[in-house]
Design a protein around this motif. Structure first.
Motif, PDB file in Angstrom:
ATOM      1  N   UNK A   1       0.725  -1.519   0.229  1.00 23.06           N
ATOM      2  CA  UNK A   1      -0.105  -0.280  -0.024  1.00 23.06           C
ATOM      3  C   UNK A   1       0.440   1.466  -0.413  1.00 23.06           C
ATOM      4  N   UNK A   2       1.884   1.452   0.535  1.00 17.81           N
ATOM      5  CA  UNK A   2       3.088   2.160   1.364  1.00 17.81           C
ATOM      6  C   UNK A   2       3.777   2.765  -0.447  1.00 17.81           C
ATOM      7  N   UNK A   3       3.464   1.188  -0.961  1.00 11.41           N
ATOM      8  CA  UNK A   3       4.149   1.423  -2.563  1.00 11.41           C
ATOM      9  C   UNK A   3       3.540   2.521  -3.310  1.00 11.41           C
ATOM     10  N   UNK A   4       2.632   1.412  -3.465  1.00 10.77           N
ATOM     11  CA  UNK A   4       1.396   2.349  -4.641  1.00 10.77           C
ATOM     12  C   UNK A   4       1.316   3.242  -4.327  1.00 10.77           C
ATOM     13  N   UNK A   5       1.245   3.935  -3.061  1.00  7.92           N
ATOM     14  CA  UNK A   5       0.213   5.092  -2.938  1.00  7.92           C
ATOM     15  C   UNK A   5       1.750   6.268  -3.107  1.00  7.92           C
ATOM     16  N   UNK A   6       2.777   5.298  -2.922  1.00  7.61           N
ATOM     17  CA  UNK A   6       4.179   6.481  -2.523  1.00  7.61           C
ATOM     18  C   UNK A   6       4.080   6.651  -4.812  1.00  7.61           C
ATOM     19  N   UNK A   7       3.783   5.610  -5.683  1.00  8.49           N
ATOM     20  CA  UNK A   7       4.433   5.758  -7.719  1.00  8.49           C
ATOM     21  C   UNK A   7       2.678   6.098  -7.262  1.00  8.49           C
ATOM     22  N   UNK A   8       2.167   6.942  -6.703  1.00  9.68           N
ATOM     23  CA  UNK A   8       0.578   7.635  -7.369  1.00  9.68           C
ATOM     24  C   UNK A   8      -0.715   6.076  -8.004  1.00  9.68           C
ATOM     25  N   UNK A   9       0.127   5.447  -7.524  1.00  6.02           N
ATOM     26  CA  UNK A   9      -0.652   4.606  -8.372  1.00  6.02           C
ATOM     27  C   UNK A   9      -2.172   4.384  -7.224  1.00  6.02           C
ATOM     28  N   UNK A  10      -2.408   4.700  -6.084  1.00  6.79           N
ATOM     29  CA  UNK A  10      -3.610   4.250  -4.810  1.00  6.79           C
ATOM     30  C   UNK A  10      -3.966   5.460  -4.135  1.00  6.79           C
ATOM     31  N   UNK A  11      -5.040   6.123  -4.299  1.00  9.02           N
ATOM     32  CA  UNK A  11      -5.848   6.928  -4.025  1.00  9.02           C
ATOM     33  C   UNK A  11      -5.405   7.181  -2.197  1.00  9.02           C
ATOM     34  N   UNK A  12      -5.095   8.438  -1.946  1.00  8.90           N
ATOM     35  CA  UNK A  12      -5.175   8.890  -0.829  1.00  8.90           C
ATOM     36  C   UNK A  12      -6.306   9.237  -0.022  1.00  8.90           C
ATOM     37  N   UNK A  13      -6.107   8.976   1.792  1.00  8.50           N
ATOM     38  CA  UNK A  13      -7.558   9.781   2.640  1.00  8.50           C
ATOM     39  C   UNK A  13      -6.818  10.994   2.668  1.00  8.50           C
ATOM     40  N   UNK A  14      -5.660  11.309   3.329  1.00  9.59           N
ATOM     41  CA  UNK A  14      -5.513  12.726   4.175  1.00  9.59           C
ATOM     42  C   UNK A  14      -4.231  12.747   3.543  1.00  9.59           C
ATOM     43  N   UNK A  15      -3.766  13.736   3.863  1.00 18.05           N
ATOM     44  CA  UNK A  15      -2.341  14.316   3.381  1.00 18.05           C
ATOM     45  C   UNK A  15      -1.625  14.238   1.938  1.00 18.05           C
TER      46      UNK A  15
END
Lengths: 232, 342, 285
Positions: B51-65
């Motif tokens: 999840x952390x990697x996908x978030x960093x790769x902008x492949x997973x939407x974040x909820x906050x921040x």
């Protein structure tokens, strides 16, 4: 048995002697079913992609609807289009009833759910990481959709074949909205039905064989394309 | 576009939260990766590494921040542009249904690179990864190792400013895997590529990464240089995750409490079997385990359990099995009790 | 995957629906504005189409009048339904009782006789119910009924089917149509004749269709004659008051064409060469 041989030899005779009626009917069949398949593809491909890729409330319901739609009886599709296009219907003024255009509309209505459902199923069957990988490679929306479509191209060919097969072999809708007018809306299936109603089973069978030959040619072409795509 | 200064970190997380199905699966208040660094993410299954990697790769939407790449916060419109300066290698090579060369060139094509330049790049990386002979092959004809090489070539061919590696080799057999790790290490060094690596293999992290982040339930457990993290786990949870035995002196025999006066972590390599009665302690073997050519003994010491590592040969020679009583000594250098609390 | 927010998508779907309704509305208006008045729809019984007569008459009419004709062969009952809805401009049908009701209800005008032939009962040459030589059609059907000899009906509300039902009424009020001896095909005359031949059954047919298929049918005419079996074809112009998309001029012109002496002569000679006798008798004769 005699009837089958009679039908075959009649089919042979009709084709070899260049019976202009049969050629006209066959040509009309090619144009009408080709047009309706293309329209169904133009609608079914994007809708199928959308159903498979866009998350929205009611998505499952729509996929189920498309799946159910693959079984739309041609007569029902024909009736719906006929009611709209009859002179007494809301679109009667267009004067489309009993024209090839009406047949194309009705056939597209039959083929669209088939192409939509198979497209959606094909795209949903792609491995989930593929979607991530394509976007990770920096694809924009257009490039992403193009690659997804490309990856699903073999089942998409199946979708086209299935849609085409459904419209080329149906008779109920064509009869109802086309009216089986000689030289205008008479296609292989409706011509065969007419011959049956006249009791000319040999000629009907001959038309059936021509239809079958036509389907075999188209299926062969699509299969060849499929094989080439696979080898590539 | 914002001017990118050299002091900006390549990747920066600020107060990032990711929720899925009403549950928070990731919460990183602060994280940054500097140019040229390789950060490994370790953690138990389900701790949110991918999840952390996908978030960093902008492949997973974040909820906050905010997630920023190259000093620029990622927002809807900038995502594709930012993502185009990165590459991601997944565990599944996910090659497209086209030949190897086109697979490598497709990511360049997305970036409107001219066909000549695409050809040059793919040529270079085909050679670099030793897969030139496979350029016309279709993905289904490749072995697992070959497919990973293609996937690496594809990732490097765009000259990513940031490379994401999500357990890239974990599906390979040990032989192919160690070879691939060695090659990747060389590539990262030669290219000076900034990278984020998710792995569950500690030695892979040690070989490839400068820094390691340990995640528990989506929250940072420890972030440190690789060396510091493996030698000085910051808390019992991280230590236990790294294979240390966590012992409470209350459950230990009197003699051991002298060297282990507080709750401590004991490195398994610091525990050695001995015949000496002097300065040694008695224990009973509970289990004999093996991993990666090393043997592991699980020992019952008082009410506590301590793990020791030793070569498999030695275990066989001593005919160790559950129930046998042995004596052991502890190298105090391998005991961490966090009393210095610095 | 692409994610979209639910509400915006719902709005889009609603918008799409509105646009669709708009298009249909516009198309409807546009269609009316430029409707084609050279086109005419003729709804007719299958017998006129199957006999091949219309394939001769229609091109002639098109040449003479400049109208283009769409022939929808659906059976007399369905043809009159189309007239009721205004989906046909002119009818050529053979179901007198229903036609009278159609005119009385104000759906049609200018009903004019065009031609006639007769119905015949065909069946196995061996004639198991012995109807050959029966004094009239009621007696013949009575024999079939009493012998429970196989009988095939069109069962499709066509003119022939309606005539058959009227004839049975004269036989007796409680004909047992549910018995094994009686079956309905729901198909056209040609197909029904073929089925009757294949099952050695009797059936009622118009002479025209019988002539067209008799060369490959081993059955024979077992009963013919009598006023009850007269089969009259009328042309009816659909009443223009109720519907605004009708082409009354074309319909009237077609009616005039059918009863013109030249056309009547063509009708009365049609089929003579091929079958040795005419399929229809023109009223002008």
């Amino acid at each position: 048995m005699d009837l089958i041989f009679d039908g075959l030899s009649e089919a042979w005779r009709l084709l070899v002697t260049g019976d202009s009626d049969v050629y006209g009917i066959t040509f009309r069949t090619v144009v009408i079913t080709g047009a309706s398949t293309l329209i169904a593809l133009a609608i079914g491909l994007p809708v199928g992609l959308g159903l498979a890729l866009v998350r929205f409330p009611g998505q499952r319901g729509l996929v189920a609807l498309a799946n159910a739609g693959t079984g739309t009886p041609p007569v029902v599709a024909g009736l719906v289009v006929a009611i709209l296009l009859w002179r007494s219907g809301p679109l009667g003024g267009l004067g489309l009833i009993y024209t090839p255009a009406a047949m194309v509309i009705a056939q597209a209505l039959i083929a669209t759910p088939i192409i939509t459902a198979i497209t959606a199923a094909a795209v949903m069957a792609l491995p989930p990481t593929l979607h991530l990988q394509i976007r990770a490679m920096g694809a924009n929306q257009r490039q992403y959709l193009w690659l997804i479509t490309r990856e699903a191209r073999l089942p998409l060919l199946v979708a086209v074949m299935a849609g085409f097969g459904a419209v080329v072999s149906e008779v109920g809708a064509s009869m109802m909205v086309g009216g089986n007018l000689s030289g205008e809306t008479r296609v292989l299936t409706t011509a065969a039905v007419l011959e049956v109603s006249k009791g000319n089973f040999g000629t009907a069978l001959a038309l059936g064989f021509v239809l079958l030959a036509f389907i075999v040619v188209i299926a062969g072409l699509l299969t060849a394309v499929q094989q080439r795509a696979r080898r590539q | 576009m914002k001017q990118i200064s050299t002091s900006d970190p390549v990747l920066e997380f600020a107060k990032v939260r990711v929720r899925r199905g009403g549950r928070e699966v990731l919460h990183i208040s602060e994280l940054s990766v500097d140019e040229g660094a390789v950060l490994a993410i370790l953690g138990p299954n389900g701790s949110g590494k991918s999840t952390l990697l996908l978030t960093a790769a902008l492949l997973l939407p974040i909820s906050e921040g905010t997630v920023s790449l190259f000093g620029e916060p990622a927002v809807g419109r900038s995502e594709v542009r930012l993502r185009r300066q990165t590459s991601t290698v997944f565990q599944d090579p996910a090659l497209l249904d086209m030949d190897v060369r086109r697979n490598i060139e497709i990511a360049l094509a997305f970036r409107n690179v001219s066909s000549r330049a695409r050809r040059e790049q793919s040529e270079r990386w085909l050679n670099r990864l030793g897969i030139k002979h496979l350029e016309k092959a279709m993905p289904h004809a490749l072995s697992g190792g070959e497919a990973r090489r293609v996937s690496l070539a594809r990732a490097f061919a765009i000259h990513p400013r940031l490379l994401f590696l999500d357990e890239p080799f974990s599906a390979l057999d040990p032989e192919a895997r160690s070879e691939m790790i060695g090659d990747l290490r060389q590539l990262l060094r030669d290219e000076g590529t900034t990278a984020m690596l998710v792995t569950h293999d500690h030695s892979e992290a040690q070989l490839l990464a400068d820094q390691v982040l340990v995640l528990f339930d989506g929250v940072q457990g420890q972030l440190d240089s690789t060396r510091a993290l493996f030698n000085f786990p910051a808390n019992p949870e991280v230590a236990a995750f790294l294979g240390y035995s966590i012992v409470d002196p209350k459950g230990l025999p009197e003699l051991l409490r002298i060297v282990v006066p507080r709750i401590s972590a004991i490195h398994p390599a610091a525990v050695r079997l001995t015949n000496d009665t002097e300065g040694s302690y008695s224990a009973q073997v509970i289990a004999v385990q093996g991993s990666h050519g090393d043997g592991r003994l699980l020992l019952a010491v008082g009410e506590e359990k301590i793990t020791a590592t030793m070569p498999v040969d030695r275990i066989n020679e001593l005919d160790l099995r559950p129930g046998i009583a042995i004596r052991f000594e502890v190298d105090t250098g391998g005991i961490i009790d966090w009393s210095g609390s610095g | 995957m692409i994610r979209k927010q639910g509400c915006s998508l719902r709005k889009r779907i609603c918008g799409f629906g509105l646009v669709l309704v708009g298009i249909i509305g516009l198309a409807s208006w546009f269609g009316d504005a430029c409707s084609d008045d050279t086109e005419m729809i003729l709804a007719t019984s299958t017998s006129t189409e199957n006999s091949g007569l219309l394939a001769v008459l229609v091109p002639l009419f098109e040449d003479q009048s400049g109208y283009s004709v769409k022939v929808i062969a659906v059976g007399s009952g369905a043809a009159m339904k189309m007239g009721e809805r205004g989906d046909a401009d002119v009818l050529l049908v053979h179901s007198p009782a229903a036609e009278t009701a159609f005119i009385e209800a104000g759906f049609g005008i200018e009903r004019t006789p065009v031609m006639f032939n007769d119905f015949v009962i065909v069946g196995p040459p061996a004639d198991p119910a012995a109807i050959k030589g029966a004094p009239n059609v009621t007696a013949a059907l009575s024999k079939i009924h009493d012998a429970r000899a196989a009988f095939i009906s069109r069962g499709d509300e066509s003119g022939t089917h309606k005539r058959e039902l009227i004839l049975w009424e004269d036989v007796r009020q409680d004909v047992d149509f549910t018995g094994d001896w009686y079956a309905e095909t729901g198909q056209g005359m040609g197909a029904t004749l073929t089925i009757a031949a294949a099952t050695d059954a009797y059936t009622l047919t118009d002479r025209g269709t019988w002539l067209a298929v008799s060369d490959r049918n081993e059955q024979s005419i077992n009963f013919e004659g009598g006023d009850e079996l007269l089969n009259e074809y009328h042309v009816i112009v659909v009443a223009p008051e109720r519907h605004n998309r009708l082409n009354v001029e074309a319909a009237r012109s077609f009616r005039g064409f059918l009863i013109a002496p030249k056309t009547q002569e063509i009708i009365s000679t049609f089929g003579r060469e091929e079958y040795g006798q005419s399929m229809f008798t023109a009223y002008a004769e």
